[in-house]
Design a protein around this motif. Structure first.
Motif, short mmCIF file in Angstrom:
data_model
loop_
_atom_site.label_atom_id
_atom_site.label_comp_id
_atom_site.label_asym_id
_atom_site.label_seq_id
_atom_site.Cartn_x
_atom_site.Cartn_y
_atom_site.Cartn_z
N LEU A 1 0.85 -1.20 0.00
CA LEU A 1 0.00 0.00 0.00
C LEU A 1 0.88 1.25 0.00
CD1 LEU A 1 -2.79 1.21 -0.02
CD2 LEU A 1 -2.84 1.08 2.47
N GLN A 2 1.95 1.20 0.76
CA GLN A 2 2.87 2.34 0.77
C GLN A 2 3.43 2.59 -0.64
OE1 GLN A 2 6.56 1.92 2.97
NE2 GLN A 2 6.58 4.09 3.45
N ALA A 3 3.81 1.51 -1.30
CA ALA A 3 4.35 1.65 -2.66
C ALA A 3 3.29 2.25 -3.59
CB ALA A 3 4.80 0.29 -3.18
N MET A 4 2.05 1.82 -3.44
CA MET A 4 0.97 2.34 -4.29
C MET A 4 0.76 3.84 -4.03
SD MET A 4 -0.78 -0.14 -6.12
CE MET A 4 -2.52 0.25 -6.09
N VAL A 5 0.85 4.22 -2.76
CA VAL A 5 0.66 5.64 -2.43
C VAL A 5 1.80 6.47 -3.01
CG1 VAL A 5 0.54 7.31 -0.54
CG2 VAL A 5 -0.77 5.18 -0.41
N LYS A 6 3.02 5.91 -2.95
CA LYS A 6 4.15 6.60 -3.57
C LYS A 6 3.93 6.73 -5.07
CE LYS A 6 7.78 5.65 -0.20
NZ LYS A 6 9.08 5.01 0.05
N CYS A 7 3.16 5.82 -5.63
CA CYS A 7 2.85 5.88 -7.05
C CYS A 7 1.51 6.55 -7.29
CB CYS A 7 2.90 4.50 -7.67
SG CYS A 7 4.54 3.79 -7.66
N ARG A 8 1.14 7.49 -6.41
CA ARG A 8 0.03 8.41 -6.59
C ARG A 8 -1.35 7.85 -6.28
NH1 ARG A 8 2.65 13.01 -8.86
NH2 ARG A 8 0.96 14.09 -7.86
N LEU A 9 -1.44 6.75 -5.55
CA LEU A 9 -2.77 6.31 -5.11
C LEU A 9 -3.27 7.30 -4.06
CD1 LEU A 9 -4.90 3.90 -5.22
CD2 LEU A 9 -3.89 3.19 -3.06
N PRO A 10 -4.44 7.91 -4.29
CA PRO A 10 -4.93 8.88 -3.30
C PRO A 10 -5.32 8.16 -2.01
CG PRO A 10 -6.15 9.00 -5.38
CD PRO A 10 -5.35 7.76 -5.42
N ARG B 1 -5.66 10.21 1.06
CA ARG B 1 -6.20 11.19 2.00
C ARG B 1 -7.63 10.86 2.38
NH1 ARG B 1 -4.32 15.51 4.05
NH2 ARG B 1 -2.47 15.38 2.73
N GLY B 2 -7.89 10.81 3.65
CA GLY B 2 -9.24 10.57 4.13
C GLY B 2 -9.68 9.11 4.12
N LYS C 1 -0.31 7.94 7.45
CA LYS C 1 -0.91 8.99 8.26
C LYS C 1 -0.42 10.36 7.78
CE LYS C 1 -1.54 10.69 12.93
NZ LYS C 1 -0.71 11.08 14.06
N ALA C 2 0.86 10.42 7.54
CA ALA C 2 1.44 11.68 7.07
C ALA C 2 0.83 12.11 5.73
CB ALA C 2 2.95 11.54 6.94
N HIS C 3 0.30 11.15 4.99
CA HIS C 3 -0.31 11.48 3.70
C HIS C 3 -1.82 11.57 3.79
CE1 HIS C 3 3.73 10.66 2.47
NE2 HIS C 3 3.46 11.29 1.34
N GLY C 4 -2.29 11.71 5.01
CA GLY C 4 -3.71 12.03 5.17
C GLY C 4 -4.63 10.86 5.42
N ALA C 5 -4.07 9.66 5.51
CA ALA C 5 -4.93 8.51 5.78
C ALA C 5 -5.38 8.53 7.24
CB ALA C 5 -4.18 7.21 5.49
N GLU C 6 -6.55 7.97 7.48
CA GLU C 6 -7.02 7.82 8.84
C GLU C 6 -6.69 6.38 9.27
OE1 GLU C 6 -11.26 7.79 11.26
OE2 GLU C 6 -11.23 8.40 9.16
N ILE C 7 -5.68 6.24 10.10
CA ILE C 7 -5.27 4.90 10.54
C ILE C 7 -6.16 4.52 11.72
CG2 ILE C 7 -3.36 3.42 11.28
CD1 ILE C 7 -2.83 4.74 8.59
N CYS D 1 -13.69 -0.22 6.99
CA CYS D 1 -12.48 0.46 6.51
C CYS D 1 -12.41 0.41 5.00
CB CYS D 1 -11.23 -0.14 7.14
SG CYS D 1 -11.01 -1.86 6.73
N ASP D 2 -11.51 1.22 4.43
CA ASP D 2 -11.31 1.24 2.98
C ASP D 2 -10.15 0.36 2.55
OD1 ASP D 2 -13.34 3.29 2.48
OD2 ASP D 2 -11.97 4.62 3.57
N TYR D 3 -9.13 0.29 3.39
CA TYR D 3 -7.96 -0.54 3.07
C TYR D 3 -7.54 -1.33 4.30
CZ TYR D 3 -7.19 2.09 -1.25
OH TYR D 3 -7.33 2.65 -2.49
N LEU D 4 -7.10 -2.55 4.04
CA LEU D 4 -6.38 -3.30 5.07
C LEU D 4 -4.95 -3.45 4.57
CD1 LEU D 4 -6.02 -5.12 7.56
CD2 LEU D 4 -6.92 -7.02 6.21
N ALA D 5 -4.02 -2.87 5.28
CA ALA D 5 -2.61 -3.00 4.94
C ALA D 5 -2.04 -4.09 5.82
CB ALA D 5 -1.88 -1.68 5.18
#
Lengths: 81, 380, 431
Positions: free
Chosen positions: C132-141, C143-144, C164-170, C242-246
């Motif tokens: 998931l981190q890799a996907m976010v680095k590759c522009r997966l939104p 936030r929220g 969290k730093a990129h706006g996700a609600e953990i 939840c939206d994602y399970l990492a």
């Protein structure tokens, strides 16, 4: 550098930021990458090119790992989901 | 500890499994021993092509008989055996090979095997991904494909339902005189022993000459509807016949999964199971020549296997002349998957004294002794 | 497709993560010809994967700069799939293939996350933590988005902080290891101030997020996509929308290529001597494949391997002491994040274990070995070649994996044919 890239996912136009992978484009298009051998929807698992769950057809070439491919202008992406 | 059976079969490949099934269904107390698991040897390595071949009258008889037995069995096969009556197309590249198409058409036709001669257009229509400018082909619609490891397991399960006892993960050190000796010291006794150990059969029975003929296969990812029939080049016959040199041939099979199995290669004297890159590349190049669309396909696995070959290219099915308790069911080279069912029938017929449905003489192991005796003056 | 060009290197490095970059830089310092090949387009590996939006860490940047300064040839977007003969590797990209000749080889193939099957784990948006981190680095939104982070290992915290730093609600972090083992692990770090500092930073970033120990994911729910997860501590369970399970269960080394090359493996890791050389002469290995130890150990091992491959033995020896310190950390890591036996019970009879071929847990139960299960059920026979289910069945059934065969990664048929070109062309050194 352009600040967005336009491509097609299953025929629908979509715009992504530079540096986006095809897997991200598929997610932004609200699609899943593929149907599994028994027909279940699947998306990326490992995100790093190992698991092959995110396979899609890119420009007619099937079985491309969408998490390892970066979006390019005019790309034609097909999921089999 | 001694355990006694009517028959002990050494080897749980598809031939051993078919023999176990047939013999136990005829009421015999059967045991099967294998050093690994069911279908782990040539059965696992092979393509699973149910095919009629006509190298010789005897080969044709066994293959046709077996192909029909598979056809009868098809409704009982579980889903994972993946039996599909895809048919075979023998592909002719030129007019010389078209002459072979016609010979084969007549030969099969005269013996009641349905066949259809295809011209260039007809071939292209049935298999549009073949390259242009091929001459035609011969379609054999009764031929089929299946997944051999599960085929072997199904036959073994049926044998077990009829009372057969399965001993897996047990290595055999010695067989003969009604006795099978295992590495763990156990001795099993039986009236008859069937050596169905494939390429290892020669290690267990002295004087039995089985040669290993190595093959390579490649399987692709899933490409649904790319290929519909098992395709073989007619040049296959030329290359498969060659006993001395390494050879490759265009031989592709559609799996039910949409995967494509790409073969084939034949090598003598290659003892290691490692992939031989040179021959693999030659094999794939050949396949690409016939089907350019294969080039861009993703190959997900390669493997090798060893066919158990005899000198006269016919299997050994029947009693071993040197030991009245010993029977053979081996030496099927590349045809064991198809021939397993026919082999089991005629072996069981011989053991039980029933009348076989096809002449058995060409497969009797005693022919090897005869040919040896006959050859000696020439060698001297 | 472009035809294959053979490339020749004094030292070739496979894998451009920290270990590989360090090896390549140190080897290249003495002016020999060095190449580095990686499946990813850019260098950095997984841990230093570059994001389109932000700069990489100082460390990552300086090693990447050194690669440039030392004129290391970077072959990005290429995966190595075969060694047709010693001294030659075959690699392909999406539109090309390469024949790579080498004198010395450094294997820095890194690690992947371990995934364990539980009901619902195949749903889209159940994804690896690192994934998931890799996907976010590759522009997966992100936030929220509501994210549950679960599994085991230090990666979970790093990923949670990043998201969290990129706006996700953990919503929660579930670590299967117990509080006590984590405490022991933390204590073992007292000798390593850098690690403590990282830990303090992390805990500040993660402030306010519920962090559960002895707790793991029992099921993921959803129709066509993830909608909720059930977490459990064995006695208590809770279901969270939840939206994602990492989710990842620590790391598994990528040792398929080392196995193909004949490197000795023990307890799942590549065996090396003091100089990071394997039993195969001239083939070195560094980083996670020799033992999961994190980026600092990878950097030191990589440097030693690179120096040794360039025959700078004395300089390599200078780093032995430093390496030993990080190895102690690796050992305590291994102890702390050992998988609890309850995780073997998560998969139900109908839970998919092999995701390529959709093989269910119950189908695998009758078999006693990986090979027999493979042959009868197709488990591990798909394009991932058992990279996901192999590590899972190793834990679930204690099966040991068999040998590696070419291609060690799926490759186009035309690339497998490339071996024929080898003997027709001589390698040209790139300078």
């Amino acid at each position: 550098m352009r600040n967005e890239i336009a491509l097609k996912v299953n025929g629908t136009h979509i715009v992504v930021p530079p540096g986006a992978t095809v897997a991200v484009a598929v997610a932004l298009a609200g699609q899943v990458c593929r149907k599994s051998a028994s027909g279940a929807p699947r998306g990326p698992l490992c995100g790093m090119g190992i698991c092959f769950e995110c396979r899609v057809a890119i420009n007619g070439q099937p079985h491309c790992r969408s998490c390892q491919a970066f979006c390019e202008e005019g790309m034609d992406v097909r999921t089999n989901g | 500890m001694n355990v006694t059976y009517d028959i002990i079969i050494v080897g749980a490949g598809i031939v051993g499994a078919a023999c176990a099934d047939e013999l136990s269904r005829r009421g015999m107390a059967v045991a099967i021993v294998d050093r690994e698991w069911i279908g782990g040897g040539a059965t696992a390595a092979g393509m699973g092509h149910i095919v009629v071949m006509d190298d010789s009258e005897a080969q044709f008889a066994l293959m046709r008989y077996s192909q029909q037995l598979w056809h009868k069995l098809r409704l009982e096969l579980p889903d994972d055996v993946e039996y599909e009556q895809t048919g075979t197309i023998w592909v002719a590249a030129d007019e010389e090979e078209m002459a072979e198409v016609r010979r084969k058409r007549n030969y099969y036709g005269q013996r009641g095997v349905p066949v259809e001669e295809l011209d260039a257009q007809g071939l292209k229509h049935l298999e549009p991904h073949l390259r242009d400018a091929l001459a035609g082909g011969l379609r054999v619609p009764d031929d089929a494909v299946l997944y051999p490891p599960c085929g072997a397991r199904f036959l073994m399960e049926r044998a077990q339902q009829s009372g057969a006892k399965l001993h897996l993960g047990r290595s055999v050190t010695q067989i003969g005189d009604g006795c099978v000796r295992l590495t763990d010291g156990l001795e099993m006794q039986a009236q008859y022993i069937v050596n169905a150990a494939g390429t290892s059969a020669g290690d267990l029975t002295s004087g039995l000459e089985i040669r290993k003929r190595k093959g390579h296969l490649v399987i692709t990812d899933r490409y649904a509807r790319f290929l519909r029939h098992q395709l073989l080049e007619l040049g296959y016959l030329k290359s498969a016949h060659s006993v001395t040199t390494d050879s490759v041939a265009f031989n592709v099979q559609p799996r039910r999964t949409g995967q494509i199995l790409i073969g084939s290669s034949r090598q003598y004297g290659a003892e290691h199971k490692e992939v031989d890159h040179e021959i693999l590349a030659r094999m794939l190049r050949r396949a690409e020549e016939y089907m350019p669309g294969l080039r861009a396909m993703s190959a997900i696995r390669c493997w090798t296997g060893f066919r158990a070959a005899t000198r006269d290219k016919l299997p050994l099915i029947g009693p071993w002349p040197d030991d009245p308790s010993l029977w053979l069911a081996t030496g099927h080279e590349g045809l064991g998957i198809t021939a397993s069912l026919g082999t089991a029938r005629i072996l069981a017929d011989q053991i039980t004294g029933a009348a076989p449905e096809i002449p058995i003489e060409p497969y009797l192991p005693s022919r090897m002794m005869l040919s040896q005796t006959l050859k000696e003056p020439a060698n001297a | 497709m472009a035809s294959s060009t053979p490339d020749g290197f004094d030292v070739l490095v496979v894998g451009a993560g920290p270990a590989g970059m360090a090896a390549a830089v140190r080897a290249a310092e003495c002016g020999i010809c060095v190449g580095i090949v990686d499946d990813n387009a850019a260098v950095g590996g997984q841990i230093w994967r570059k994001s389109a939006e932000e700069d990489v860490t100082e460390d990552a940047k300086s090693w990447a700069d050194c690669l440039k300064a030392r004129q290391v040839t970077v072959l990005g977007g290429m995966h190595v799939f075969d060694q047709p003969e010693p001294g030659i590797l075959l690699a392909e990209s999406s539109d090309n293939r390469s024949v790579l000749h080498y004198e010395k080889l450094v294997l820095a193939t890194g690690a992947r996350e371990r995934f364990l099957p539980f009901p619902g784990w195949t749903l889209p948006n159940v994804i690896g933590a690192g994934g998931l981190q890799a996907m976010v680095k590759c522009r997966l939104p992100i936030r929220g988005k509501r994210v549950v982070v679960a599994g085991t290992g230090p990666l979970l915290l790093a990923v949670a902080a990043y998201l969290k730093a990129h706006g996700a609600e953990i919503l929660k972090i579930c670590e299967q290891a117990s509080w006590l083992t984590l405490l022991r692990f933390a204590t073992s770090l007292l000798t390593q101030p850098a690690k403590i500092w990282q830990g303090i930073q992390l805990s500040q970033q993660l402030g306010g997020i519920p962090f559960l120990t002895s707790s793991w994911v029992a099921a993921a729910h959803g129709d066509k996509m993830l909608e909720a997860v059930t977490i459990t501590s064995g006695s208590e369970t809770e279901t969270i929308d939840c939206d994602y399970l990492a989710c990842g269960f620590h790391l598994v080394p990528n040792i398929e290529l080392p196995i193909l090359l004949g490197c000795e493996i023990s307890d799942g890791f590549v065996q090396v001597n003091d100089l990071q050389e394997t039993n195969v002469s001239g083939v070195f290995c560094a980083g996670e494949p020799t033992g999961i130890g994190g980026v600092e150990l990878a950097l030191v091992e990589g440097q030693i391997a690179g120096l040794a491959a360039a025959s700078r033995i004395a300089e390599a020896r200078h780093l032995f002491g430093k390496r030993e310190g990080f190895r102690r950390f690796a050992r305590s890591l291994q102890r702390a994040f050992r998988l609890r036996p309850e995780l073997r019970m998560l998969a139900g009879p109908e839970t998919i274990v092999c995701r390529c071929e959709d093989v269910m847990y119950a189908q695998l139960c009758p078999y006693t070995s990986w090979r027999s299960a493979k042959l009868q059920t197709r488990c591990g026979m798909g394009p991932c070649q058992g990279r996901v289910c192999g590590a899972a069945t190793e834990f679930l059934f204690n099966w040991s994996l068999d040998s590696a065969r070419p291609p060690v990664f799926p490759a186009r048929v035309e690339s497998l044919v490339a071996v024929r070109d080898i003997k027709q062309q001589d390698p040209q050194k790139i300078s």
